[in-house]
Design an enzyme around this catalytic site. Structure first.
Site, mmCIF file in Angstrom:
data_model
loop_
_atom_site.group_PDB
_atom_site.id
_atom_site.type_symbol
_atom_site.label_atom_id
_atom_site.label_comp_id
_atom_site.label_asym_id
_atom_site.label_seq_id
_atom_site.Cartn_x
_atom_site.Cartn_y
_atom_site.Cartn_z
ATOM 1 N N CYS A 142 0.827 -1.207 0.000
ATOM 2 C CA CYS A 142 0.000 0.000 0.000
ATOM 3 C C CYS A 142 0.869 1.268 0.000
ATOM 4 O O CYS A 142 1.599 1.509 -0.947
ATOM 5 C CB CYS A 142 -0.981 -0.040 1.165
ATOM 6 S SG CYS A 142 -2.405 1.076 0.900
ATOM 7 N N LYS A 163 -12.238 7.632 -1.426
ATOM 8 C CA LYS A 163 -11.409 6.513 -0.997
ATOM 9 C C LYS A 163 -11.749 5.249 -1.797
ATOM 10 O O LYS A 163 -12.920 4.909 -1.982
ATOM 11 C CB LYS A 163 -11.631 6.256 0.496
ATOM 12 C CG LYS A 163 -10.753 5.185 1.103
ATOM 13 C CD LYS A 163 -11.027 5.055 2.600
ATOM 14 C CE LYS A 163 -10.128 4.033 3.254
ATOM 15 N NZ LYS A 163 -10.395 3.902 4.713
ATOM 16 N N SER A 192 -7.870 -0.143 0.579
ATOM 17 C CA SER A 192 -8.289 0.900 1.513
ATOM 18 C C SER A 192 -7.290 2.042 1.391
ATOM 19 O O SER A 192 -6.320 2.126 2.137
ATOM 20 C CB SER A 192 -8.313 0.344 2.944
ATOM 21 O OG SER A 192 -8.654 1.355 3.865
ATOM 22 N N HIS A 235 -4.379 -4.843 0.052
ATOM 23 C CA HIS A 235 -4.106 -5.414 1.374
ATOM 24 C C HIS A 235 -4.549 -6.873 1.428
ATOM 25 O O HIS A 235 -5.515 -7.220 2.108
ATOM 26 C CB HIS A 235 -4.843 -4.619 2.462
ATOM 27 C CG HIS A 235 -4.260 -3.283 2.754
ATOM 28 N ND1 HIS A 235 -3.128 -3.116 3.523
ATOM 29 C CD2 HIS A 235 -4.651 -2.046 2.367
ATOM 30 C CE1 HIS A 235 -2.839 -1.830 3.611
ATOM 31 N NE2 HIS A 235 -3.737 -1.159 2.924
ATOM 32 N N GLU A 237 -3.284 -9.017 3.089
ATOM 33 C CA GLU A 237 -3.069 -9.481 4.465
ATOM 34 C C GLU A 237 -4.234 -9.182 5.400
ATOM 35 O O GLU A 237 -4.261 -9.688 6.532
ATOM 36 C CB GLU A 237 -1.787 -8.856 5.032
ATOM 37 C CG GLU A 237 -1.913 -7.431 5.528
ATOM 38 C CD GLU A 237 -1.861 -6.384 4.437
ATOM 39 O OE1 GLU A 237 -1.891 -5.180 4.766
ATOM 40 O OE2 GLU A 237 -1.799 -6.759 3.235
ATOM 41 N N ARG A 249 -15.278 3.065 12.160
ATOM 42 C CA ARG A 249 -14.431 4.089 12.780
ATOM 43 C C ARG A 249 -14.629 5.461 12.126
ATOM 44 O O ARG A 249 -14.678 6.492 12.801
ATOM 45 C CB ARG A 249 -12.972 3.677 12.672
ATOM 46 C CG ARG A 249 -11.956 4.676 13.206
ATOM 47 C CD ARG A 249 -10.576 4.361 12.668
ATOM 48 N NE ARG A 249 -10.501 4.545 11.206
ATOM 49 C CZ ARG A 249 -9.526 4.081 10.441
ATOM 50 N NH1 ARG A 249 -8.546 3.362 10.963
ATOM 51 N NH2 ARG A 249 -9.512 4.322 9.132
#
Length: 305
Positions: A142, A163, A192, A235, A237, A249
């Site tokens: 990223c 985003k 993200s 990502h 992972e 969040r």
């Protein structure tokens, strides 16, 4: 075979609950074979979460590995206890005296900040240069991928209107590469991020090869130096609930974040996420270890150039 981890690292107990075989340093000292040495520069704010995510993926190989965690001298994390950093992380200057078979550089929450304004930019440039001569193969993830592409090849990042957030269909371009051994024609990858690198900029650099792309998310994976460097813009992972935690969040706090795409069952945030990237993530990291770290690294790690 197990992963060799620092004694009392929180990820050990979490992964044991998932029936993943891990070994602390005390037990590992009785082993006579040389483990692969992997160093992780963890720039993510929730370090314990990232540690667990990466160790989980590295565990899917029969090879024994010694995992080291690197920290920056020029930056103090705000979201991780000082005791955790002191116990499990070593300063970059100490680890840069050594050589490693593999390295992972994570993303960081500084995407919209110009590279030169990041407070640890000088130090991370030193680490990037060191990795080229002291590490067999490096995964940049990223923001780490964008930063390394900018440092080595002057590839700019571009701010997105909103985003890029969700799970996106991804296509391997060069299916014959060992990194894609066992992959289907299409795989899913979480994203993200607020910025991107563009194909038109990458194509100007002959040393760079785009090896995976998404119709919705754009360039996803780039490689250079015959697999000694991989730049992953997503990502793989991520754990199943990571995007959900990020979404809740930021809900009501930012105006540029929408519900993650292709993530919740029936696109309903009240429903649990549908995990569609786990097998690709496991396979990607296993292939990286097997074909680009283990098979390419010399037995005497001091021979790495």
């Amino acid at each position: 075979m197990p992963l060799r981890l620092p004694d009392r690292l929180p990820a050990i107990e979490l992964l044991k609950q998932e029936n993943i075989f891990v070994m602390d340093e005390t037990r590992a000292h009785s082993q006579q074979i040389r483990p692969l040495r992997i160093v992780i520069l963890n720039l993510m704010p929730l370090k314990i979460t990232t540690e667990t995510d990466l160790v989980r993926l590295l565990s899917n190989t029969p090879l024994q590995m010694e995992i080291n965690f690197m920290k920056l001298k020029s930056h103090t994390p705000k979201n991780t206890p000082v005791e955790h950093m002191m116990l499990f992380y070593k300063d970059s200057q100490e680890l840069m005296k050594q050589k490693f078979d593999g390295m992972i550089v994570t993303g960081a929450p500084v995407e919209t900040v110009p590279y030169e304004n990041v407070d640890y930019w000088r130090e991370i440039n030193e680490i990037f240069d060191w990795a080229r001569t002291h590490v067999q193969s490096t995964l940049y993830l990223c923001w780490g991928a964008m930063a390394a592409l900018y440092h080595f090849y002057q590839i700019p990042k571009h701010l997105l209107e909103k985003k890029k957030f969700g799970i996106f269909e991804t296509h391997p371009i060069n299916e014959r590469l060992p990194i894609f051994r066992g992959f289907d024609d299409v795989f899913m990858m979480p994203h993200s991020r607020h910025t991107e690198v563009r194909r038109c900029d990458l194509e100007k650099v002959p040393e760079l090869e785009i090896i995976a792309e998404s119709p919705e998310a754009g360039v996803c994976i780039v490689t250079s130096r015959e697999g000694r460097e991989f730049y992953i813009l997503g990502h793989l992972e991520y754990a199943p609930n990571t995007l959900d935690m990020e979404y809740r969040r930021d809900l009501g706090k930012r105006d540029d974040v929408e519900m993650p795409e292709h993530y919740y069952r029936h696109d309903d945030p009240a429903q649990p996420p549908m995990v569609t990237w786990r097998s690709a993530a496991n396979l990607f990291y296993s292939n990286w270890i097997d074909y680009y770290v283990y098979q390419e690294t010399p037995y005497d790690i001091n021979d790495i150039r």
